[in-house]
Design a protein around this motif. Structure first.
Motif, PDB file in Angstrom:
ATOM      1  N   VAL A  26       0.805  -1.138   0.023  1.00 58.88           N
ATOM      2  CA  VAL A  26       0.069   0.057   0.144  1.00 58.88           C
ATOM      3  C   VAL A  26       0.865   1.125   0.027  1.00 58.88           C
ATOM      4  O   VAL A  26       0.413   2.254  -0.586  1.00 58.88           O
ATOM      5  N   ALA A  27       1.958   1.087   0.560  1.00 61.48           N
ATOM      6  CA  ALA A  27       2.735   2.329   0.861  1.00 61.48           C
ATOM      7  C   ALA A  27       3.256   2.775  -0.630  1.00 61.48           C
ATOM      8  O   ALA A  27       3.832   3.614  -0.776  1.00 61.48           O
ATOM      9  N   LEU A  28       3.745   1.760  -1.320  1.00 63.82           N
ATOM     10  CA  LEU A  28       4.156   1.863  -2.591  1.00 63.82           C
ATOM     11  C   LEU A  28       3.508   2.710  -3.513  1.00 63.82           C
ATOM     12  O   LEU A  28       3.984   3.158  -4.662  1.00 63.82           O
ATOM     13  N   ALA A  29       2.023   3.036  -3.171  1.00 60.88           N
ATOM     14  CA  ALA A  29       1.303   4.024  -3.935  1.00 60.88           C
ATOM     15  C   ALA A  29       1.806   5.346  -4.126  1.00 60.88           C
ATOM     16  O   ALA A  29       1.737   5.954  -4.919  1.00 60.88           O
ATOM     17  N   GLY A  30       2.440   5.777  -2.912  1.00 65.08           N
ATOM     18  CA  GLY A  30       2.928   7.036  -2.551  1.00 65.08           C
ATOM     19  C   GLY A  30       4.103   7.411  -3.963  1.00 65.08           C
ATOM     20  O   GLY A  30       3.835   8.521  -4.439  1.00 65.08           O
ATOM     21  N   PRO A  31       5.154   6.633  -4.033  1.00 63.89           N
ATOM     22  CA  PRO A  31       6.037   6.825  -4.864  1.00 63.89           C
ATOM     23  C   PRO A  31       5.218   7.074  -6.501  1.00 63.89           C
ATOM     24  O   PRO A  31       5.818   7.739  -7.189  1.00 63.89           O
ATOM     25  N   MET A  32       4.360   6.147  -6.562  1.00 63.14           N
ATOM     26  CA  MET A  32       3.750   6.200  -7.887  1.00 63.14           C
ATOM     27  C   MET A  32       2.827   7.534  -7.932  1.00 63.14           C
ATOM     28  O   MET A  32       2.878   8.138  -9.233  1.00 63.14           O
ATOM     29  N   VAL A  33       2.123   7.941  -7.245  1.00 63.65           N
ATOM     30  CA  VAL A  33       1.422   9.157  -7.466  1.00 63.65           C
ATOM     31  C   VAL A  33       2.420  10.327  -7.165  1.00 63.65           C
ATOM     32  O   VAL A  33       2.322  11.426  -8.024  1.00 63.65           O
ATOM     33  N   SER A  34       3.805  10.178  -6.556  1.00 67.35           N
ATOM     34  CA  SER A  34       4.853  11.351  -6.659  1.00 67.35           C
ATOM     35  C   SER A  34       5.140  11.681  -8.212  1.00 67.35           C
ATOM     36  O   SER A  34       5.630  12.593  -8.604  1.00 67.35           O
ATOM     37  N   LEU A  35       5.329  10.580  -9.053  1.00 65.49           N
ATOM     38  CA  LEU A  35       5.765  10.466 -10.331  1.00 65.49           C
ATOM     39  C   LEU A  35       4.742  11.423 -11.198  1.00 65.49           C
ATOM     40  O   LEU A  35       5.144  12.123 -12.100  1.00 65.49           O
ATOM     41  N   ILE A  36       3.574  11.574 -10.669  1.00 66.46           N
ATOM     42  CA  ILE A  36       2.716  12.483 -11.562  1.00 66.46           C
ATOM     43  C   ILE A  36       3.119  13.966 -11.144  1.00 66.46           C
ATOM     44  O   ILE A  36       2.816  14.835 -11.959  1.00 66.46           O
ATOM     45  N   PHE A  37       3.518  14.323 -10.157  1.00 65.69           N
ATOM     46  CA  PHE A  37       3.865  15.719  -9.498  1.00 65.69           C
ATOM     47  C   PHE A  37       5.228  15.987 -10.024  1.00 65.69           C
ATOM     48  O   PHE A  37       5.662  17.062  -9.601  1.00 65.69           O
ATOM     49  N   VAL A  38       6.072  15.178 -10.521  1.00 65.71           N
ATOM     50  CA  VAL A  38       7.445  15.576 -10.767  1.00 65.71           C
ATOM     51  C   VAL A  38       7.556  16.682 -11.893  1.00 65.71           C
ATOM     52  O   VAL A  38       8.371  17.629 -11.695  1.00 65.71           O
ATOM     53  N   PRO A  39       6.630  16.863 -12.839  1.00 66.86           N
ATOM     54  CA  PRO A  39       6.680  18.217 -13.589  1.00 66.86           C
ATOM     55  C   PRO A  39       6.455  19.396 -12.951  1.00 66.86           C
ATOM     56  O   PRO A  39       6.889  20.513 -13.227  1.00 66.86           O
ATOM     57  N   VAL A  40       5.754  19.411 -11.739  1.00 63.34           N
ATOM     58  CA  VAL A  40       5.300  20.422 -10.842  1.00 63.34           C
ATOM     59  C   VAL A  40       6.816  20.875 -10.258  1.00 63.34           C
ATOM     60  O   VAL A  40       7.089  21.997  -9.942  1.00 63.34           O
ATOM     61  N   GLY A  41       7.501  20.013  -9.614  1.00 65.05           N
ATOM     62  CA  GLY A  41       8.608  20.200  -8.895  1.00 65.05           C
ATOM     63  C   GLY A  41       8.984  18.893  -7.958  1.00 65.05           C
ATOM     64  O   GLY A  41       8.127  18.149  -7.481  1.00 65.05           O
ATOM     65  N   SER A  42      10.448  18.786  -7.875  1.00 66.56           N
ATOM     66  CA  SER A  42      10.697  17.378  -7.136  1.00 66.56           C
ATOM     67  C   SER A  42      10.606  17.344  -5.815  1.00 66.56           C
ATOM     68  O   SER A  42      10.051  16.427  -5.079  1.00 66.56           O
TER      69      SER A  42
END
Length: 154
Positions: A26-42
């Motif tokens: 379940v915690a691995l969903a976080g890194p997947m969601v973070s990939l969506i926001f990489v264009p906004v900023g790391s």
């Protein structure tokens, strides 16, 4: 005149929390969601990913059902029944528990089954007015749960 005292102490309490493997998944969903926001900023992606992981893990732990025997009441998740209406509990593990959770599961029974928890306690319902024939409950310590049900009836 004295008021009779009732034995309302908890004989048994168990939270059927998810396994560590499921929480990591379940915690691995976080890194997947973070990939969506990489264009906004790391930094934003890192914060959002960590927040999503934390919220999902907390929700999974908080939402898990509790099995308890308090006084003469068995609680399994949201359901409860007075133990005077229950027969002798049957403790099952390994292959017998797999059979009870699968092909041997009664259609007219109350079930609180969680994956990753091997033990099962099957308790017959002896109340003739109740359409539920038995309670099938997952437990990490099925022998203790069965002993608590027996002790609450005496």
């Amino acid at each position: 005149m004295q008021n009779p005292t009732t034995d309302a102490r908890t004989h048994y309490r168990e939270r059927l929390a998810p396994s560590l493997r499921l929480l990591v998944t379940v915690a691995l969903a976080g890194p997947m969601v973070s990939l969506i926001f990489v264009p906004v900023g790391s930094t934003v992606a890192l914060v959002v990913g960590a927040a999503v992981s934390a919220v999902l893990v907390i929700l999974f732990v908080v939402a898990t059902p509790v099995v308890s025997v308090e006084g003469s009441v068995l609680r399994a998740g949201r359901a409860h029944i007075d133990t005077t209406y229950l027969g002798d509990p049957i403790v099952l593990t390994a292959e017998e528990a797999r059979e009870a959770r699968g092909p041997g599961l009664p259609a007219r029974g109350w079930h609180l089954i969680r994956g990753g928890i091997d033990g099962v306690v099957v308790v017959p319902n002896i109340d003739p007015a109740d359409p539920v024939v038995s309670w099938t409950i997952s437990s990490r310590t099925p022998d203790r749960l069965a002993a608590a049900i027996r002790a609450s009836r005496s």
